[in-house]
Write an enzyme that holds these catalytic residues in place. Structure first.
Site, PDB file in Angstrom:
ATOM      1  N   SER A   1      22.500  29.448 -11.846  1.00 28.23           N
ATOM      2  CA  SER A   1      22.183  28.053 -12.155  1.00 28.23           C
ATOM      3  C   SER A   1      20.860  27.677 -12.670  1.00 28.23           C
ATOM      4  O   SER A   1      20.060  28.463 -12.698  1.00 28.23           O
ATOM      5  CB  SER A   1      22.636  27.034 -10.959  1.00 28.23           C
ATOM      6  OG  SER A   1      21.673  27.185 -10.007  1.00 28.23           O
ATOM      7  N   LYS A   2      20.649  26.277 -13.051  1.00 29.36           N
ATOM      8  CA  LYS A   2      19.427  26.000 -13.691  1.00 29.36           C
ATOM      9  C   LYS A   2      18.225  26.408 -12.699  1.00 29.36           C
ATOM     10  O   LYS A   2      17.197  26.603 -13.149  1.00 29.36           O
ATOM     11  CB  LYS A   2      19.300  24.365 -13.571  1.00 29.36           C
ATOM     12  CG  LYS A   2      19.909  23.752 -14.864  1.00 29.36           C
ATOM     13  CD  LYS A   2      19.115  23.604 -16.102  1.00 29.36           C
ATOM     14  CE  LYS A   2      19.734  23.521 -17.363  1.00 29.36           C
ATOM     15  NZ  LYS A   2      19.470  24.561 -18.313  1.00 29.36           N
ATOM     16  N   ARG A   3      18.511  26.292 -11.421  1.00 32.47           N
ATOM     17  CA  ARG A   3      17.461  26.732 -10.521  1.00 32.47           C
ATOM     18  C   ARG A   3      16.758  28.230 -10.808  1.00 32.47           C
ATOM     19  O   ARG A   3      15.610  28.530 -10.445  1.00 32.47           O
ATOM     20  CB  ARG A   3      18.193  26.824  -9.009  1.00 32.47           C
ATOM     21  CG  ARG A   3      17.324  26.791  -7.836  1.00 32.47           C
ATOM     22  CD  ARG A   3      18.362  26.278  -6.759  1.00 32.47           C
ATOM     23  NE  ARG A   3      19.584  27.020  -6.602  1.00 32.47           N
ATOM     24  CZ  ARG A   3      19.832  28.318  -5.927  1.00 32.47           C
ATOM     25  NH1 ARG A   3      18.595  28.582  -5.539  1.00 32.47           N
ATOM     26  NH2 ARG A   3      20.571  29.039  -5.828  1.00 32.47           N
TER      27      ARG A   3
ATOM     28  N   GLY B   1      16.450  29.493 -13.834  1.00 31.18           N
ATOM     29  CA  GLY B   1      15.987  29.579 -15.050  1.00 31.18           C
ATOM     30  C   GLY B   1      16.836  28.806 -16.117  1.00 31.18           C
ATOM     31  O   GLY B   1      17.816  28.042 -15.748  1.00 31.18           O
TER      32      GLY B   1
END
Ligand code: GLU
Length: 353
Positions: A257-259, A261
């Protein structure tokens, strides 16, 4: 020596509701590689039946991602083909007709349960610590009652009748035999009250009409597959081969996920990664050529690609490895090639970084 395999027809069928996740594009890459490997066709179909979530930017990003990675398609919305149109919202009548036919044949029924009633049902189930599920009440509504609700402007859906006992199983090309108990599955909606199909109905009709032989999709769809088999059975058609591909996790084993990158192919493009490197890297997320070779160009990946070597366990997205691989591809460029890659970044307005 490479053996020949029969030509497949595979499709990439994204929903344009958000910028495509890199895992989604990896599945498209597997589709593409299998089609090219077997001399078959790679079809792109836009699954836009959820009109409230449609996003034009997302649709553009889907095609831009495919083009950037060189995943060319043989049939699709822009290209046409023998099974056009390739955009689901333009195929609506086919779904409406099929739903009516399933009601006619006794496999499905009209349901006038309102969203408020469904909500109340779920609340009761929650209070009783039962899993949320539709209770089949629509099965007992008479045609007159349904007509009355229709006249009164209530939302009418079509639901598939799912037997309350027995089991359904299928042979997944990666997972092997998968079985589910039918009592776990409720009568689910196949046509919504806005006359748009759910994914369950639409993709089956389209895959069948488009002659799709293999359905490659993320293995988070596995638990929906029994529903899909029920629809095939009701329609009297044969299901395709199911190939549920492993998810992509971050190094911490959580879903990427966005976490972790950048999660879209286009972000890597904008950060200056070479498409050849990203292509190579994505191909190895869940597939292996059978030895330790890591740097493989597009042709070699196609030549060596096979379903048998797709892993059944999740792949790990290792950014350090992508950095390294990108370096390998950059060092392989000649001076002209390198200038060609660098110039667009130098010409970019400073505000874009
Ligand atoms: N439209 C579905 C999605 O984007 C497609 C899943 C599939 O490949 O069947 O998740």
């Amino acid at each position: 020596m490479t053996s020949t395999i029969p030509p497949v027809r595979v499709r990439y069928a994204p929903s344009p509701t958000g910028i495509p996740h890199i895992g989604n594009i990896r599945t498209a890459l597997f589709d593409w590689a299998l089609a090219r490997r077997s001399g078959g066709q790679f079809v792109v179909r836009i699954e836009d039946t959820d009109r409230s979530r449609y996003d034009g930017e997302a649709e553009k990003a889907i095609f831009d991602s495919l083009k950037w990675l060189g995943l060319d398609w043989d049939e699709g919305p822009d290209k046409g083909g023998p099974h056009a149109p390739y955009t689901q919202s333009e195929r609506q009548q086919m779904y409406v007709d099929a739903a009516a036919q399933l009601v006619e044949s006794g496999h499905a029924y009209y349901d006038d349960t309102t969203p408020e009633q469904l909500h109340a049902l779920r609340e009761r189930q929650r209070a009783a610590r039962q899993p949320p599920r539709y209770d089949g009440r629509g099965r007992h509504r008479s045609p007159e009652e349904i007509e009355g609700s229709r006249q009164a402007g209530l939302p009418i859906t079509v639901r598939l009748k799912v037997p309350d006992h027995g089991s359904v199983s299928f042979e997944d090309a990666i997972r092997g035999k998968v079985s589910f108990e039918l009592k776990e599955i409720d009568d689910f909606v196949i046509l919504k009250s806005d006359q748009m199909p759910t994914y369950h109905l639409a993709h089956i009709l389209d895959d069948h009409a488009m002659g799709i032989t293999h359905v490659l999709r993320g293995d988070d769809w596995i638990s929906s597959t029994p529903r899909h088999l029920m629809i095939h059975k009701a329609l009297g058609i044969e299901p395709p081969e199911y190939v549920h591909v492993p998810l992509i996790l971050g190094k911490d084993r959580a879903k990427l996920s966005k976490r972790h990158g950048a999660t879209s192919a286009l972000e890597y493009r904008d950060e200056g990664y070479l498409p050849e490197a990203v292509f190579n890297f994505l191909a190895l997320l869940g597939w292996s050529p059978g030895d330790d070779t890591e740097v493989l160009d597009r042709d070699e990946i196609v030549r060596r690609f096979s379903i048998e070597r797709i892993n059944d366990s999740p792949a790990t997205f290792d950014l350090d490895k992508l950095e390294w691989m990108n370096g390998v591809y950059i060092r392989n460029l000649d001076t002209d090639g390198l200038m060609g890659e660098i110039l667009p970044f130098m010409e970019r307005p400073a505000s874009e970084g």
